[in-house]
Scaffold this motif. Structure first.
Motif, mmCIF file in Angstrom:
data_model
loop_
_atom_site.group_PDB
_atom_site.id
_atom_site.type_symbol
_atom_site.label_atom_id
_atom_site.label_comp_id
_atom_site.label_asym_id
_atom_site.label_seq_id
_atom_site.Cartn_x
_atom_site.Cartn_y
_atom_site.Cartn_z
ATOM 1 N N ARG A 284 -5.204 10.519 4.821
ATOM 2 C CA ARG A 284 -6.589 9.477 5.110
ATOM 3 C C ARG A 284 -5.899 8.362 5.953
ATOM 4 N N TYR A 285 -4.801 8.043 6.176
ATOM 5 C CA TYR A 285 -4.250 6.999 7.010
ATOM 6 C C TYR A 285 -3.875 7.453 8.503
ATOM 7 N N ARG A 286 -4.309 8.509 8.835
ATOM 8 C CA ARG A 286 -3.639 9.015 10.225
ATOM 9 C C ARG A 286 -5.094 9.507 10.840
ATOM 10 N N MET A 287 -5.320 9.415 12.294
ATOM 11 C CA MET A 287 -6.238 10.172 13.068
ATOM 12 C C MET A 287 -5.714 11.201 13.887
ATOM 13 N N LEU B 146 0.752 -1.223 0.182
ATOM 14 C CA LEU B 146 0.011 0.035 0.198
ATOM 15 C C LEU B 146 0.928 1.030 0.078
ATOM 16 N N CYS B 147 2.132 1.089 -0.102
ATOM 17 C CA CYS B 147 3.006 2.249 -0.113
ATOM 18 C C CYS B 147 2.616 3.310 -1.073
ATOM 19 N N ALA B 148 2.338 3.132 -2.328
ATOM 20 C CA ALA B 148 2.053 4.022 -3.242
ATOM 21 C C ALA B 148 0.751 4.755 -3.001
ATOM 22 N N ASP B 149 -0.262 3.864 -2.604
ATOM 23 C CA ASP B 149 -1.502 4.533 -2.198
ATOM 24 C C ASP B 149 -1.100 5.401 -1.049
ATOM 25 N N PHE B 150 -0.508 5.320 -0.119
ATOM 26 C CA PHE B 150 -0.224 6.061 1.180
ATOM 27 C C PHE B 150 0.655 7.268 0.596
ATOM 28 N N ALA B 151 1.295 7.014 -0.226
ATOM 29 C CA ALA B 151 2.064 8.286 -0.840
ATOM 30 C C ALA B 151 1.073 9.410 -1.283
ATOM 31 N N PHE C 240 3.518 2.405 10.662
ATOM 32 C CA PHE C 240 4.134 1.122 9.820
ATOM 33 C C PHE C 240 4.580 1.585 8.502
ATOM 34 N N LEU C 241 3.753 2.447 7.900
ATOM 35 C CA LEU C 241 4.173 2.698 6.439
ATOM 36 C C LEU C 241 5.216 3.904 6.129
ATOM 37 N N ASP C 242 5.303 4.567 7.465
ATOM 38 C CA ASP C 242 6.161 5.644 7.487
ATOM 39 C C ASP C 242 7.609 4.992 7.478
#
Length: 321
Positions: A286-289, A276-281, A315-317
């Motif tokens: 959207r992946y943080r609260m 999911l790294c590309a999506d996260f970038a 985790f992705l960071d």
């Protein structure tokens, strides 16, 4: 006669094993239910999160208010609060594995949903013997309600498990005791035993459903708002509209409020999360609260468990290059 006696002994032995092992019983029930086409399994809250989908708040508000108005307009049981609550449950929840409103939200054409992709889900590599629900059951669909990405199964939890939370509260006289019993069922049947997943977000949706049922006839349950209905000489007067915005928050999102996963599932899930790294970038926000402290305080009585996986943004960071 002798063979009949032996068969009877075998049956008695089998029955004794099932009586003495609730775990085996739960697993057998779970495997059977996973084979039923209508079963709603786990949700994959991680995949395709970079995609924008339309907000369904207004559509879902209308669905619930229409049901409340229809039930109230035909009501003939006076000020029987418990009977009205069960009428709402029968209309929007139900005794099936997938609740009525949940099934409707999964297929309603006006509701936008994230793509459904079992083969590429975060559970695709999970060991099947410890994740039957996640691997074999149908995935709930992810929708956007008031800006929060939630799975459709949370709507069912709200009306059905929320109603059970309400009846436990009535019986036990304590929110804490009702929450403890509800968490026990999440750990046994609905979550950890069958799928290897103990869903904190499920417990939050259950509790918010309980608050909804209490707010039908009680003031100051949802902040300082009046009750939704007031009973006057057996007639039900609606005082305000229901809105999901009073109940849904970031803790309904199983990515932001991650589940506790059985340890055998964690390596397979983390391997899939690295895809999911590309999506996260594209959409890291959207992946943080932001500021979860108030929500932790709000739900401190619900027996939420610390997740066995890191928050996905951490985790992705740490692992995306």
């Amino acid at each position: 006669m002798q063979s009949q006696s032996k068969r009877a002994q075998v049956r008695q032995s089998v029955h004794r094993v099932f009586r003495e092992s609730s775990l085996i019983s739960a697993l057998i029930v779970g495997i059977f239910l996973d084979g039923v086409p209508a079963v709603g399994g786990e949700t994959d809250p991680y995949t395709h999160r970079e995609i924008d989908i339309g907000d369904s708040l207004e559509i879902l508000d209308t669905r619930v208010n229409d049901a409340l108005n229809r039930i109230a307009s035909n009501w003939s049981r006076g000020c029987n609060e418990r009977a009205f609550i069960f009428a709402v449950y029968r209309d929007l929840g139900g005794r099936h594995w997938v609740d009525k409103i949940e099934r409707w939200a999964m297929f309603e054409t006006e509701i936008d949903r994230l793509p459904h992709d079992r083969a590429n889900s975060v559970f695709a590599d999970a060991p099947i013997l410890v994740s039957t629900g996640a691997r074999l059951g149908n995935f709930s669909r992810t929708i956007n309600v008031n800006g929060v990405y939630i799975s459709t199964d949370k709507l069912g939890h709200f009306f059905s498990q929320g109603r059970k939370f309400y009846t436990r509260y009535q019986r036990l006289g304590s929110v804490a005791e009702a929450a403890k019993l509800t968490a026990r069922w999440e750990g046994l049947i609905w979550g950890n035993v069958l799928s290897g997943i103990y869903s904190n977000a499920d417990l939050v949706a259950n509790y918010e459903g309980f608050l909804f049922y209490r707010s039908l006839f009680n003031d100051d349950v949802i902040g300082d708002q009046a009750s939704i209905f007031q009973c006057n000489e057996g007639a039900l007067d609606k005082r305000r509209e229901f809105t999901w915005a009073d109940h849904i928050n970031s803790f309904w999102d199983e990515m932001l409020n991650p589940s506790y996963f059985r340890q055998a599932l964690v390596p397979a899930i983390e391997r899939r999360m690295l895809q999911l790294c590309a999506d996260f970038a594209l959409r890291p926000e959207r992946y943080r609260m932001e500021n979860p402290g108030k929500l932790y305080d709000r739900y401190q009585t619900l027996a939420l468990r610390d997740s066995s996986v890191q928050p996905i943004s951490h985790f992705l960071d740490a692992n995306c290059k």
